[in-house]
Design a protein around this motif. Structure first.
Motif, short mmCIF file in Angstrom:
data_model
loop_
_atom_site.label_atom_id
_atom_site.label_comp_id
_atom_site.label_asym_id
_atom_site.label_seq_id
_atom_site.Cartn_x
_atom_site.Cartn_y
_atom_site.Cartn_z
N UNK B 59 0.83 -1.22 0.00
CA UNK B 59 0.00 0.00 0.00
C UNK B 59 0.86 1.26 0.00
N UNK B 60 2.09 1.10 0.48
CA UNK B 60 3.03 2.23 0.52
C UNK B 60 3.26 2.82 -0.87
N UNK B 61 3.28 1.96 -1.90
CA UNK B 61 3.64 2.46 -3.23
C UNK B 61 2.43 2.96 -4.02
N UNK B 62 1.22 2.73 -3.51
CA UNK B 62 0.03 3.14 -4.27
C UNK B 62 0.02 4.65 -4.56
N UNK B 63 0.17 5.52 -3.54
CA UNK B 63 0.15 6.95 -3.85
C UNK B 63 1.26 7.37 -4.79
N UNK B 64 2.43 6.70 -4.68
CA UNK B 64 3.55 7.04 -5.56
C UNK B 64 3.22 6.71 -7.01
N UNK B 65 2.61 5.55 -7.21
CA UNK B 65 2.22 5.14 -8.56
C UNK B 65 1.21 6.15 -9.13
N UNK B 66 0.26 6.55 -8.29
CA UNK B 66 -0.76 7.52 -8.74
C UNK B 66 -0.12 8.85 -9.12
N UNK B 67 0.81 9.28 -8.32
CA UNK B 67 1.49 10.55 -8.59
C UNK B 67 2.24 10.48 -9.92
N UNK B 68 2.92 9.36 -10.13
CA UNK B 68 3.69 9.19 -11.37
C UNK B 68 2.77 9.21 -12.59
N UNK B 104 -5.47 29.46 -7.22
CA UNK B 104 -5.93 28.18 -6.68
C UNK B 104 -5.06 27.79 -5.49
N UNK B 105 -4.91 28.72 -4.59
CA UNK B 105 -3.97 28.57 -3.48
C UNK B 105 -4.24 27.29 -2.67
N UNK B 106 -5.51 27.11 -2.28
CA UNK B 106 -5.85 25.97 -1.42
C UNK B 106 -5.63 24.64 -2.12
N UNK B 107 -6.08 24.62 -3.40
CA UNK B 107 -5.92 23.39 -4.17
C UNK B 107 -4.43 23.05 -4.30
N UNK B 108 -3.66 24.09 -4.61
CA UNK B 108 -2.23 23.90 -4.80
C UNK B 108 -1.57 23.42 -3.49
N UNK B 109 -2.00 24.01 -2.37
CA UNK B 109 -1.46 23.60 -1.05
C UNK B 109 -1.75 22.13 -0.79
N UNK B 110 -2.97 21.71 -1.16
CA UNK B 110 -3.33 20.31 -0.95
C UNK B 110 -2.45 19.39 -1.79
N UNK B 111 -2.19 19.84 -3.04
CA UNK B 111 -1.35 19.01 -3.92
C UNK B 111 0.06 18.91 -3.35
N UNK B 139 -7.64 5.03 3.98
CA UNK B 139 -8.10 4.19 2.87
C UNK B 139 -7.48 4.63 1.55
N UNK B 140 -7.22 5.93 1.43
CA UNK B 140 -6.69 6.42 0.16
C UNK B 140 -5.93 7.73 0.39
N UNK B 141 -4.79 7.85 -0.27
CA UNK B 141 -4.08 9.13 -0.25
C UNK B 141 -4.15 9.67 -1.66
N UNK B 142 -4.97 10.66 -1.86
CA UNK B 142 -5.15 11.24 -3.18
C UNK B 142 -4.25 12.44 -3.37
N UNK B 143 -4.34 13.02 -4.54
CA UNK B 143 -3.53 14.20 -4.82
C UNK B 143 -4.01 15.38 -3.97
N UNK B 144 -5.32 15.46 -3.75
CA UNK B 144 -5.86 16.60 -3.01
C UNK B 144 -6.17 16.28 -1.55
N UNK B 145 -6.66 15.05 -1.30
CA UNK B 145 -7.07 14.76 0.07
C UNK B 145 -6.76 13.33 0.48
N UNK B 146 -6.79 13.11 1.78
CA UNK B 146 -6.60 11.77 2.35
C UNK B 146 -7.95 11.32 2.89
N UNK B 147 -8.32 10.08 2.56
CA UNK B 147 -9.63 9.59 3.02
C UNK B 147 -9.40 8.56 4.11
#
Lengths: 345, 283
Positions: B59-68, B104-111, B139-147
C-alpha cells in the motif's frame, strides 16, 4: 551414583548423531556443577520422540520416562524428587500449557520444580508451542541446552527410510515421470544441416527450469538416479520433515515397488477466518488436542463445532476419537499459511 | 551567453492549433490516466490484501504510482499543446506556479501536501491515524485529500494541507500491528495481583494479539482515589481488529475476575483516566 559410560558408536538413530553427542556430554557432567536442563524442539513429526527413545535406550536404568499425550492437570505430575532415577525424560511438554486464562499455571509450576530439582530434565517441545511460550514465559531461560531439530536433508532421509529394508526388497521404477523431475536431462535432437540432406541426431541438454529455480542442485551433482529423484521429490513435498517423508514413502511404496508418479502430491487452498486460523494454530502447537480442551481455549466467542467442521472439510485437520491433529500432508501448507498471517510468532 | 527575457520566451512558445483532434487526444490522456490510476490502485490493493503481513509494504507504493501516472499525463498534455523547449518549460512553470499560487492557493497547497505525504510518509494507506479531531484507517491518499474510515464507519476526507498545520499521529507507522491500551478499573478494596495476572493472560491468549521482542506487552497498575486502574499494553496483530481485540480481552478478563471475586469500582472512572474513552469520544 556411577557414571554410565556410553560410546557414541552405539547410537542407532540416523541423522541425530550430533544431538545424541550433546545430550551424552550433558549427562556425563551430572554432579559436576550446575545442571544443564535440555529442551529438544521440533515441528510436529520432526523426530523428537525418536531421539527421546534413543536416550531412553542408552540410559535405561537412569531414566524416568514420562510421555505426555494430552493436556494434563497438576495432580498427574509425579513427585520427581521421590524418584530414584537421575534423568527425567518428559516428551511433549507443550501439553503443560493451554492457551487460556489460567492455562499457564501448570507450566509455571513445572518450571519451578525444574529449577529447584537436583535431577536432569530432558524435555521435548513442539516448535510452535515453544516459540509462543518463550515469548510469555521466557522458557529459554530455564533450559541452558536447547536442541532444535533441523529439517532433514534428502540423503539423510533416504538413509533413514532405506535402513528399514534390505536392498533387494525395493525396486525403484522409472515410469517416465522421472525425466520431468530431474534438474536436467540428456536428450537427442534431430537437426537439419544446410549442406546435408539427412537429419542428424545430436546430444542435447534439456534444463528443467521450474525445478532448478525451486531447488538448486548441490555442487558436483552430475547424474541423478531414479532412486535419488524419488527421494528428492519425497523430501521436497515433506519439506525436510522426516515424519511426513516416511508417511509419503509408505503411501507410495506398494508391492515392493516405488516410482516417482506414485508419490502423492496434495494441493491445499486455505481460506480461513480469524477464529479458524486461531484454532488451527492451537491444534498445530499442541499437535493433538481433545475437543473439550479446544472448547476451553475457544471460550464462548468461537463456535468450536463449526470451526472444527470447516477445518476438517478443508482436509487441514483430522479427527480420531475426539482428538484433533493437523493432517500430516497439510503440515507444510498450514505452517506457511499461519506464518503469512503472523499467527506463528 | 545572452539571457532570454521572459516576455520573449513566452512569446516564442509554439502553441499548437487547438482543434477537435487535440481535444480528443487530451481527453484520451485524462481517461487513460484515470483508468490506469483505478486499475493500479485496485490491483495493488488486492495484492496487498492477499499477502498478509506485507500488506502495508504494498500500500506504501500506491500513492507514488498515482502521482507518477498523473505527472506523466500532465507532461503529455503539455507537450501536446505547446511543444516547449526546456527553457520554455522552466519559464512557463514559473508563470503557471505564480498563477496557481494566487488563484488556486488551497488546491495547490493540498497538492503540495499530497506530494509531501508521499515523499515524507508521515502515514500511509492502511495506517490508523489521528489528524486533528479525526481518527481512523487511511483508505486512500489522493492528490488533493486523504480519506480515512472512522471506527463509526464514516468516510472522512481530510485535505492534504492539514499535515502542515495539524498534528498527525500514526498508531502503527506503516506496520500491520499496532499497540493497543486496554484499561480495566477495579474496586479499591480488590486485590490487584490476581487482577493483573488475569488481564495479562487474557491479553496473551487473545486470538488477535501478536507478541515478540518487536511487539512486547506489559501490564501496569495505577492507584486512583476511588478505583485502581489496570492497564494492559499489547499489539494487535492486524490493526483492523483494534476494537475487537479490546472488546475480547476486556470481556474474557471480566468473566475470570468475577470468578475470582474481583469487583468493579462503585464510582464511574473519569474519561481522562482512559485513552480509549478519549479516542471514542472524538467520534
Amino acid at each position: 551414583m556411577t557414571d554410565t559410560q556410553i560410546d557414541n558408536s552405539e547410537c542407532s538413530v540416523i541423522g541425530y548423531e550430533e544431538e545424541i553427542e550433546t545430550i551424552t556430554d550433558v549427562i556425563k557432567r551430572i554432579g559436576s556443577g550446575a545442571l544443564e536442563h535440555i529442551a529438544i524442539i521440533s515441528e510436529p513429526m520432526g523426530g523428537r520422540t525418536t531421539l527421546v527413545h534413543e536416550i531412553q535406550r542408552l540410559y535405561k536404568d537412569r531414566v524416568y520416562y514420562f510421555p505426555l499425550e494430552f493436556v494434563i492437570t497438576q495432580s498427574k505430575i509425579p513427585d520427581f524428587r521421590a524418584l530414584s532415577e537421575d534423568i527425567i525424560l518428559i516428551d511433549n511438554c507443550q501439553f503443560l500449557a493451554t492457551w487460556k486464562i489460567g492455562g499457564f499455571d501448570l507450566c509455571n509450576h513445572f518450571l519451578n520444580l525444574l529449577i529447584s530439582s537436583k535431577k536432569l530434565f530432558v524435555t521435548t517441545w513442539n516448535l510452535f508451542s515453544w516459540q509462543s511460550l518463550s515469548q510469555v514465559l521466557h522458557l529459554d531461560a530455564y533450559f541452558p541446552k536447547i536442541l532444535l531439530l533441523n529439517k532433514m536433508d534428502t540423503p539423510v532421509l533416504k538413509q533413514v527410510i532405506l535402513s528399514k529394508y534390505k536392498k533387494e526388497e525395493i525396486r525403484f521404477l522409472d515410469d517416465g515421470a522421472t525425466e520431468r523431475s530431474m534438474f536436467y536431462s540428456k536428450i537427442h535432437k534431430d537437426v537439419s544441416l544446410p549442406f546435408y540432406k539427412e537429419k542428424i541426431s545430436i546430444p542435447w541438454i534439456k534444463l528443467n527450469f521450474s525445478l532448478i529455480f525451486w531447488q538448486a542442485p548441490r555442487k558436483n551433482r552430475v547424474q541423478i538416479s531414479v532412486e535419488d529423484v524419488i527421494f528428492e521429490k519425497i523430501n521436497r513435498i515433506a519439506r525436510g520433515n522426516p515424519g511426513v517423508g516416511i508417511l509419503l514413502w509408505e503411501e507410495a511404496f506398494k508391492r515392493r515397488e516405488i516410482s516417482i508418479g506414485s508419490i502423492p502430491e496434495y494441493a491445499y487452498f486455505i481460506s480461513l477466518d480469524i477464529n479458524e486460523s486461531f484454532i488451527l494454530f492451537i491444534i498445530l502447537s499442541m499437535e493433538c488436542i481433545h475437543e473439550i480442551d479446544l472448547k476451553d481455549v475457544a471460550g464462548s466467542e468461537i463456535d468450536i463445532a463449526q470451526t472444527l467442521y470447516r477445518l476438517v472439510q478443508q482436509d487441514l485437520v483430522i479427527e480420531t476419537n475426539g482428538y484433533y491433529r493437523i493432517s500430516p500432508f497439510a503440515l507444510g501448507p498450514v505452517i506457511d499459511y499461519l506464518k503469512k498471517n503472523r499467527r506463528l510468532w | 551567453m545572452s539571457e532570454i527575457p521572459f516576455s520573449n520566451v513566452t512569446a516564442e512558445i509554439p502553441i499548437k492549433t487547438i482543434d477537435a483532434n487535440l481535444i480528443i487526444y487530451i481527453c484520451l490522456i485524462i481517461i487513460i490516466a484515470y483508468v490506469l490510476n483505478r486499475f493500479f490502485g485496485y490491483v495493488l490493493m488486492q495484492v496487498s490484501e492477499r499477502i498478509g503481513s506485507y500488506r502495508t509494504s504494498v500500500t506504501l507504493i500506491i500513492p507514488l504510482v498515482k502521482l507518477l501516472i498523473y505527472a506523466f499525463a500532465l507532461y503529455y498534455i503539455i507537450i501536446a499543446v505547446i511543444e516547449p523547449s526546456m527553457t520554455q518549460i522552466l519559464a512557463f512553470s514559473g508563470f503557471f506556479g505564480a498563477a496557481i499560487g494566487f488563484g488556486l492557493k488551497d488546491l495547490f497547497s493540498d497538492i503540495v501536501g499530497g506530494v509531501v505525504i508521499i515523499l515524507e510518509k508521515p502515514y500511509q494507506i492502511g495506517d490508523k491515524i489521528t489528524i486533528g479531531e479525526k481518527y481512523g484507517e487511511v483508505k486512500n491518499i489522493g492528490i488533493r485529500s486523504t480519506r480515512i474510515v472512522t471506527p463509526a464507519d464514516e468516510m472522512v476526507s481530510i485535505p492534504n494541507f492539514s499535515i502542515f498545520n495539524q498534528p498527525v499521529t500514526s498508531g502503527n507507522d506503516g506496520d500491520l500491528a499496532m499497540m493497543v491500551e486496554i484499561d480495566l478499573f477495579i474496586h479499591p478494596c480488590s486485590d490487584p495481583q490476581p487482577a493483573m495476572k488475569i488481564l495479562k493472560e487474557a491479553l496473551i491468549t487473545s486470538k488477535y494479539v501478536i507478541i515478540s521482542k518487536k511487539y512486547p506487552y506489559t501490564v501496569l497498575l495505577e492507584d486512583f482515589p476511588f478505583y485502581k486502574r489496570i492497564r494492559a499494553k499489547g499489539y494487535v496483530n492486524d490493526l483492523r481488529q483494534e476494537f475487537e481485540f479490546t472488546s475480547e480481552v476486556t470481556r474474557r478478563a471480566w468473566v475470570e475476575m468475577r470468578k475470582a471475586g474481583i469487583k468493579p469500582p462503585s464510582v464511574i472512572p473519569l474519561l481522562s483516566d482512559t485513552d480509549n474513552n478519549r479516542r471514542e469520544s472524538k467520534e
